[in-house]
Design a protein around this motif. Structure first.
Motif, PDB file in Angstrom:
ATOM      1  N   THR A 137       0.835  -1.207   0.000  1.00  0.00           N
ATOM      2  CA  THR A 137       0.000   0.000   0.000  1.00  0.00           C
ATOM      3  C   THR A 137       0.864   1.249   0.000  1.00  0.00           C
ATOM      4  OG1 THR A 137      -0.106  -0.158   2.382  1.00  0.00           O
ATOM      5  CG2 THR A 137      -2.082  -0.837   1.184  1.00  0.00           C
ATOM      6  N   ASN A 176      -6.683   1.222  -8.132  1.00  0.00           N
ATOM      7  CA  ASN A 176      -6.883   0.096  -7.216  1.00  0.00           C
ATOM      8  C   ASN A 176      -7.674  -1.043  -7.850  1.00  0.00           C
ATOM      9  OD1 ASN A 176      -5.385   1.289  -5.250  1.00  0.00           O
ATOM     10  ND2 ASN A 176      -7.124   1.974  -4.010  1.00  0.00           N
ATOM     11  N   GLU A 195      -3.908   3.962  -0.494  1.00  0.00           N
ATOM     12  CA  GLU A 195      -4.810   4.229   0.630  1.00  0.00           C
ATOM     13  C   GLU A 195      -4.823   5.744   0.842  1.00  0.00           C
ATOM     14  OE1 GLU A 195      -3.402   2.614   4.320  1.00  0.00           O
ATOM     15  OE2 GLU A 195      -4.965   3.656   5.443  1.00  0.00           O
TER      16      GLU A 195
END
Lengths: 384, 297
Positions: A22, A54, A66
């Motif tokens: 991430t 994503n 994120e």
């Protein structure tokens, strides 16, 4: 503080030797208050880009993004608090508000944390100059926009100009750049007026311009809503017929709904959705995801911002280390965004991007071109 | 001379709008001692009604009364929901309440309508101008002047010859005694809010017809100007509010028109300096209210 940062950085490095799973991005932008009209659409574009990446498995197929969002309420102090909180959660990149002033409020934290920060749409060329190595902009600079519009005015055979600017913000002083370029190219600036942001009444200025012994060929301003429509209507109803030139701040539905008064206004902005262009594709995608038409180019500008971060992660071989990302961003060349190809290499953090000239015609857009400005004419950033 | 006359017309139009705004604040202040900083949001509501009417294709002639009605209703609701519970609170309590109402409304506009400003479709006629005695006067300027005159005449008649108006004047003078004479406090206060809503609505139509857009925060600037005008004229005095509004309009336009170019940047501080100067000589404002005297120590 520093210890914590080192620890988190080491932690992040240990956890992911090559492609991390991430990439944490912190967004401290204005979702309420005076900057919300710009930041809110940018965030929409950012969400579209992140969801798209994503859904395809993340950056390079492995690194999911994120996003941690905080509302800074268009307030400089709140921006620095929010940025501190985001830094504490160990983000790899930061997104800052659409204006140089709140972005600069966070600069101390950004530089000491050594995390790259990109302002959503601030266009003052002084931002990365004051901001230092870790501060990047995401919009064509004011001085570049002014050069494009001054060159266009000269090309049209306009020899005299009048500028109306506001000393209240860096952005609204763009006409000073315009005047500099316009005179350098042989034009004459007949005069200038200042106003304050949110002034509402421009009748005194309009009456003065109407009474000038010689009417200017063009009037240039970088004022935006609600000042711009008031100014334009005041000028037109006072009988001033000069060509109006504006900037990206008036790339808004209001400008196209002014009727007769708005016709013929020319302004510079970040892009134009030509047929088959990436911007047209983005607008289609925007409509598909949100169910409404994109009202402003700022949606696409948000998409661009994530594309830049994606390209930087790829260029850094999948690293999410903030320092590696900063170096990668500073060396990016020709990243294809929704509005234009974006280059940071060789700049101080103010990207080289396309500037489009738009004319209001029949309450719609007429594309006048995306000329590359002559580098020798672009004025040096002016500190206020 | 021509330019001077032309700028005077500009000043009349702007001053008239300020006068309507200041009156809206003064009507409520004279009765409740509340400076309603959410007055600007009443304008925003009227503006949004104009915007939705434009989208729905409703003619401007119908949209304007609808907008006025909306701001009157909003003003009455504001009083009923937010201000009635704190009516007996201190001045500071009411002031903070009005700020809270303003902020809540702004956030609601941002979240429920749009953070971006929305265009308002206006009849093309409003951007035209007419030639009168060698002067070019914009139709919206003319509309502002006419609207101000009509509203002032209406208000004068209402306050002098209407029962509610007379009751409001009595309440402004001495609320306790007025109540003893059988005047209902709720009616008078609701009436004052309705009137201030009407004034806000008219000012909003004039304001929006210049800027052609509405945004969630558009109420702040006008209420600030109205506040300055009301203080300048004498808080709580209706005639003072009108005088203050016009004086503020004249100060702003004349400075903008006749200050030398190199001084223009300091136009606002100079303007406010003049306001302070006036207040130094007339600490209670131009036409102070008979009952609300500032204490001098």
């Amino acid at each position: 503080m520093k210890k914590l940062l080192t620890l988190t950085t080491i932690g992040a490095l240990l956890a992911a030797p090559s492609f991390a799973d991430t990439l944490r991005i912190g967004a401290a932008t204005a979702q309420t208050g005076g900057l919300a009209p710009y930041d809110a659409p940018v965030m929409e574009g950012i969400h579209i880009a992140i969801d798209e990446i994503n859904a395809a498995g993340g950056i390079g197929g492995t690194t999911k993004i994120e996003l941690i969002e905080k509302d800074v309420r268009s307030d400089a102090a709140q921006t620095s608090i929010a940025v501190q909180e985001l830094v504490d959660t160990g983000v790899s990149a930061l997104i800052l508000p659409c204006d140089a002033d709140p972005s600069l409020a966070a600069i101390g934290i950004v530089s000491s944390a050594e995390i790259p920060a990109i302002s959503t749409c601030a266009s003052s060329p002084t931002l990365p100059m004051i901001g230092g190595d870790y501060m990047f902009a995401n919009f064509p600079g004011d001085n570049v926009q002014a050069t494009v519009s001054a060159a266009w005015a000269q090309e049209q055979g306009h020899d005299t100009a009048y500028i109306i600017y506001s000393p209240d913000s860096q952005y609204t002083t763009m006409p000073l750049y315009f005047a500099e370029v316009f005179e350098k190219m042989g034009g004459t600036v007949l005069g200038q007026d200042t106003h304050s942001i949110g002034q509402q009444d421009f009748s005194a200025i309009a009456t003065r311009i109407a009474a000038l012994p010689e009417q200017p060929d063009v009037i240039m301003t970088s004022s935006y809503e609600p000042d711009f429509p008031s100014m334009l209507k005041a000028l037109r109803s006072a009988g001033v017929t000069s060509q109006m030139i504006g900037s990206d701040g008036i790339d808004s539905p209001t400008t196209f709904s002014l009727g007769e008064a708005g016709e013929g206004v020319v302004f510079t902005t970040a892009g134009y959705a030509e047929e088959g262009s990436p911007l047209e594709a983005f607008n289609a995608k925007y409509k598909e995801t949100t169910g409404k038409d994109s009202e402003t180019v700022f949606n696409a500008v948000g998409y661009d911002l994530i594309k830049v971060i994606e390209a930087a992660v790829l260029a850094a071989d999948g690293s999410t280390d903030p320092k590696a990302l900063r170096d990668a961003i500073a060396n990016l060349e020709n990243v294809q965004g929704a509005t234009s190809a974006i280059t940071y290499k060789g700049t101080d953090g103010m990207p080289v991007r396309q500037v489009s000239l738009i004319r209001v015609k029949d309450a719609g857009r007429e594309f006048l071109g995306s000329p590359s400005p002559d580098a020798a004419l672009i004025p040096a950033p002016r500190m206020q | 001379m021509d330019i001077f006359l032309q700028q005077t017309v500009n000043a009349l139009a702007l001053g008239g709008t300020y006068a309507l705004l200041a009156l809206g604040l003064a009507v409520v202040f004279s009765i409740m001692g509340l400076i309603n900083f959410a007055h600007g949001e009443l304008m925003t509501i009227a503006g949004y009604v104009l915007m939705y009417c434009g989208i729905a294709g409703v003619s401007f002639v119908v949209a304007v009364p609808l907008a006025l009605m909306a701001s009157v209703i909003a003003a009455v609701l504001m009083e009923r929901i937010a201000f009635r519970p704190v009516r007996n609170g201190s001045g500071a309590t009411m002031l903070v309440t009005s700020f809270a109402v303003a902020m809540i409304l702004q956030v609601l506009f941002q979240n429920l309508i749009s953070t971006r400003s929305q265009p308002v479709l206006l009849p093309a006629m409003l951007s035209d101008s007419v030639h009168i005695a060698g002067m070019v006067i914009g139709v919206n300027k003319l509309a502002a002047i006419v609207a101000t005159i009509v509203m002032l005449v209406f208000l004068d008649w209402f306050m002098k010859h209407q029962k509610t108006g007379i009751a409001m004047r009595a309440a402004a003078e001495d609320f306790a005694v007025a109540r003893l004479m059988g005047i209902r406090a709720n009616t008078v206060i609701a009436g004052a809010f309705a009137l201030s809503g009407l004034l806000a609505g008219v000012a909003a139509v004039l304001w929006v017809s210049q800027r052609a857009s509405v945004d969630p925060l558009m109420g702040f600037m006008p209420v600030l100007k109205a506040f300055i005008a009301a203080i300048l004229g004498g808080l709580g005095s209706l005639r003072g509010a009108v005088a203050g509004g016009f004086l503020l309009g004249f100060i702003e336009i004349y400075l903008s028109a006749f200050l030398p170019p190199e001084m223009q940047e300091f136009r606002e501080p100079i303007g406010l300096g003049i306001v302070v100067l006036v207040l130094l000589f007339r600490p209670n404002g131009l036409i102070p209210s008979a009952t609300l005297k500032a204490e001098k120590v």
